[in-house]
Motif scaffolding. Structure first.
Motif, mmCIF file in Angstrom:
data_model
loop_
_atom_site.group_PDB
_atom_site.id
_atom_site.type_symbol
_atom_site.label_atom_id
_atom_site.label_comp_id
_atom_site.label_asym_id
_atom_site.label_seq_id
_atom_site.Cartn_x
_atom_site.Cartn_y
_atom_site.Cartn_z
ATOM 1 N N TRP A 29 7.384 -6.403 4.859
ATOM 2 C CA TRP A 29 6.718 -5.848 6.043
ATOM 3 C C TRP A 29 6.383 -4.363 5.928
ATOM 4 O O TRP A 29 5.536 -3.867 6.663
ATOM 5 N N TRP A 30 7.037 -3.631 5.030
ATOM 6 C CA TRP A 30 6.790 -2.189 4.898
ATOM 7 C C TRP A 30 6.124 -1.971 3.553
ATOM 8 O O TRP A 30 6.710 -2.263 2.519
ATOM 9 N N GLY A 31 4.909 -1.462 3.552
ATOM 10 C CA GLY A 31 4.114 -1.337 2.331
ATOM 11 C C GLY A 31 4.554 -0.187 1.450
ATOM 12 O O GLY A 31 3.861 0.824 1.347
ATOM 13 N N VAL A 32 5.713 -0.346 0.819
ATOM 14 C CA VAL A 32 6.282 0.699 -0.026
ATOM 15 C C VAL A 32 6.823 0.068 -1.306
ATOM 16 O O VAL A 32 7.057 -1.134 -1.363
ATOM 17 N N ALA A 33 7.035 0.896 -2.319
ATOM 18 C CA ALA A 33 7.756 0.455 -3.512
ATOM 19 C C ALA A 33 9.244 0.494 -3.179
ATOM 20 O O ALA A 33 9.720 1.442 -2.552
ATOM 21 N N PHE A 34 9.973 -0.524 -3.602
ATOM 22 C CA PHE A 34 11.370 -0.704 -3.191
ATOM 23 C C PHE A 34 12.212 -1.069 -4.397
ATOM 24 O O PHE A 34 11.812 -1.893 -5.221
ATOM 25 N N SER A 35 13.400 -0.474 -4.486
ATOM 26 C CA SER A 35 14.386 -0.910 -5.474
ATOM 27 C C SER A 35 15.766 -0.831 -4.842
ATOM 28 O O SER A 35 16.005 -0.027 -3.936
ATOM 29 N N GLY A 36 16.663 -1.684 -5.311
ATOM 30 C CA GLY A 36 18.006 -1.724 -4.760
ATOM 31 C C GLY A 36 18.194 -2.941 -3.879
ATOM 32 O O GLY A 36 17.474 -3.930 -3.999
ATOM 33 N N ASP A 43 24.987 -1.284 1.229
ATOM 34 C CA ASP A 43 23.958 -1.422 0.192
ATOM 35 C C ASP A 43 23.169 -0.132 0.123
ATOM 36 O O ASP A 43 23.034 0.594 1.123
ATOM 37 N N LYS A 44 22.620 0.134 -1.058
ATOM 38 C CA LYS A 44 21.788 1.320 -1.260
ATOM 39 C C LYS A 44 20.445 0.880 -1.804
ATOM 40 O O LYS A 44 20.362 -0.056 -2.599
ATOM 41 N N PHE A 45 19.381 1.554 -1.331
ATOM 42 C CA PHE A 45 18.052 1.247 -1.832
ATOM 43 C C PHE A 45 17.196 2.500 -1.815
ATOM 44 O O PHE A 45 17.517 3.492 -1.165
ATOM 45 N N VAL A 46 16.102 2.434 -2.586
ATOM 46 C CA VAL A 46 15.178 3.555 -2.708
ATOM 47 C C VAL A 46 13.778 3.054 -2.341
ATOM 48 O O VAL A 46 13.356 1.982 -2.774
ATOM 49 N N VAL A 47 13.086 3.861 -1.548
ATOM 50 C CA VAL A 47 11.703 3.597 -1.174
ATOM 51 C C VAL A 47 10.858 4.717 -1.753
ATOM 52 O O VAL A 47 11.238 5.888 -1.685
ATOM 53 N N LYS A 48 9.716 4.333 -2.319
ATOM 54 C CA LYS A 48 8.754 5.317 -2.828
ATOM 55 C C LYS A 48 7.407 5.066 -2.178
ATOM 56 O O LYS A 48 7.011 3.918 -1.994
ATOM 57 N N MET A 49 6.726 6.162 -1.857
ATOM 58 C CA MET A 49 5.425 6.080 -1.187
ATOM 59 C C MET A 49 4.332 6.735 -2.011
ATOM 60 O O MET A 49 3.396 7.286 -1.465
ATOM 61 N N HIS A 76 12.408 13.166 -0.875
ATOM 62 C CA HIS A 76 11.470 14.186 -1.357
ATOM 63 C C HIS A 76 10.102 13.808 -0.819
ATOM 64 O O HIS A 76 9.547 12.770 -1.185
ATOM 65 N N MET A 77 9.580 14.623 0.083
ATOM 66 C CA MET A 77 8.283 14.406 0.723
ATOM 67 C C MET A 77 7.359 15.536 0.277
ATOM 68 O O MET A 77 7.248 16.550 0.969
ATOM 69 N N PRO A 78 6.694 15.390 -0.883
ATOM 70 C CA PRO A 78 5.954 16.503 -1.473
ATOM 71 C C PRO A 78 4.785 17.006 -0.632
ATOM 72 O O PRO A 78 4.333 18.126 -0.824
ATOM 73 N N TRP A 79 4.332 16.211 0.299
ATOM 74 C CA TRP A 79 3.169 16.588 1.098
ATOM 75 C C TRP A 79 3.522 17.440 2.318
ATOM 76 O O TRP A 79 2.639 17.834 3.070
ATOM 77 N N GLN A 146 -3.773 -0.562 6.713
ATOM 78 C CA GLN A 146 -3.773 0.215 7.951
ATOM 79 C C GLN A 146 -5.177 0.743 8.187
ATOM 80 O O GLN A 146 -5.771 1.324 7.286
ATOM 81 N N ASN A 147 -5.674 0.584 9.371
ATOM 82 C CA ASN A 147 -7.002 1.087 9.676
ATOM 83 C C ASN A 147 -7.006 2.573 10.016
ATOM 84 O O ASN A 147 -7.907 3.293 9.651
ATOM 85 N N THR A 148 -5.978 3.025 10.736
ATOM 86 C CA THR A 148 -5.987 4.422 11.169
ATOM 87 C C THR A 148 -4.701 5.162 10.852
ATOM 88 O O THR A 148 -4.689 6.378 10.862
ATOM 89 N N ALA A 149 -3.630 4.453 10.606
ATOM 90 C CA ALA A 149 -2.342 5.120 10.442
ATOM 91 C C ALA A 149 -2.103 5.510 8.987
ATOM 92 O O ALA A 149 -2.428 4.767 8.080
ATOM 93 N N PRO A 150 -1.542 6.697 8.744
ATOM 94 C CA PRO A 150 -1.197 7.081 7.378
ATOM 95 C C PRO A 150 -0.019 6.249 6.866
ATOM 96 O O PRO A 150 0.694 5.628 7.639
ATOM 97 N N ALA A 151 0.171 6.254 5.589
ATOM 98 C CA ALA A 151 1.242 5.475 4.952
ATOM 99 C C ALA A 151 2.565 6.205 5.083
ATOM 100 O O ALA A 151 2.919 6.989 4.246
ATOM 101 N N VAL A 152 3.262 5.928 6.149
ATOM 102 C CA VAL A 152 4.584 6.524 6.347
ATOM 103 C C VAL A 152 5.522 5.897 5.350
ATOM 104 O O VAL A 152 5.519 4.723 5.133
#
Length: 152
Positions: A29-36, A43-49, A76-79, A146-152
């Motif tokens: 349901w969440w359009g992100v890269a996921f590991s863990g 549990d521990k997991f990592v999300v990358k955007m 780390h949110m480089p933007w 997503q039509n209008t929302a940024p990729a959170v």
């Protein structure tokens, strides 16, 4: 003074237990890269955007059929100017079932209008909860475009 944390709610004809289980299947349901792993407490997991962004999560609380709390332990949110803006914030999912319908309340504890990413993150979360997660609950598939929302 009460913090004005981001909040979003949905209702679906699904059991609360099934809703909590489905939330743990992050990539559905969440359009992100996921590991863990995100299915049990601690549990521990990592999300990358994209790029060198990352978000480290720990399942801080899991009460089947009722509640999940994910603690963001590092990010780390480089933007954004504050690249650690989500660190030590929590994603809280609370489910309440009544007559076969579950209301899910989502709160990003620490995402308030006074933080830099709120203008991007609030519409992003609105999409991921009210559109994608709701679709996953009701059809078995999230909505990643997503039509209008940024990729959170």
């Amino acid at each position: 003074m009460k913090k004005n944390n981001f909040n979003s709610s949905i209702s679906a004809k699904i059991t609360a237990e099934e809703a909590i289980k489905k939330i743990s299947k992050v990539t559905e349901w969440w359009g992100v890269a996921f590991s863990g792993s995100s299915e049990k407490q601690n549990d521990k997991f990592v999300v990358k955007m994209g790029g060198d962004s990352f978000f480290n999560f720990t399942v801080a609380e899991l009460i089947p059929g009722k509640r999940i709390v994910w603690l963001i332990t590092d990010c780390h949110m480089p933007w954004y100017a504050d690249k650690k803006e989500w660190a030590n914030t929590r994603l809280i999912f609370e489910a309440h079932e009544n007559n076969g319908v579950t209301e899910l309340n989502f709160t990003h504890d620490g995402l308030t209008p006074d933080v830099e990413c709120y203008k991007d993150c609030a519409p992003g979360w609105t999409h991921w909860i009210q559109t994608s997660l709701l679709s996953y609950f009701t059809t078995g598939q999230g909505i990643f475009k997503q039509n209008t929302a940024p990729a959170v």
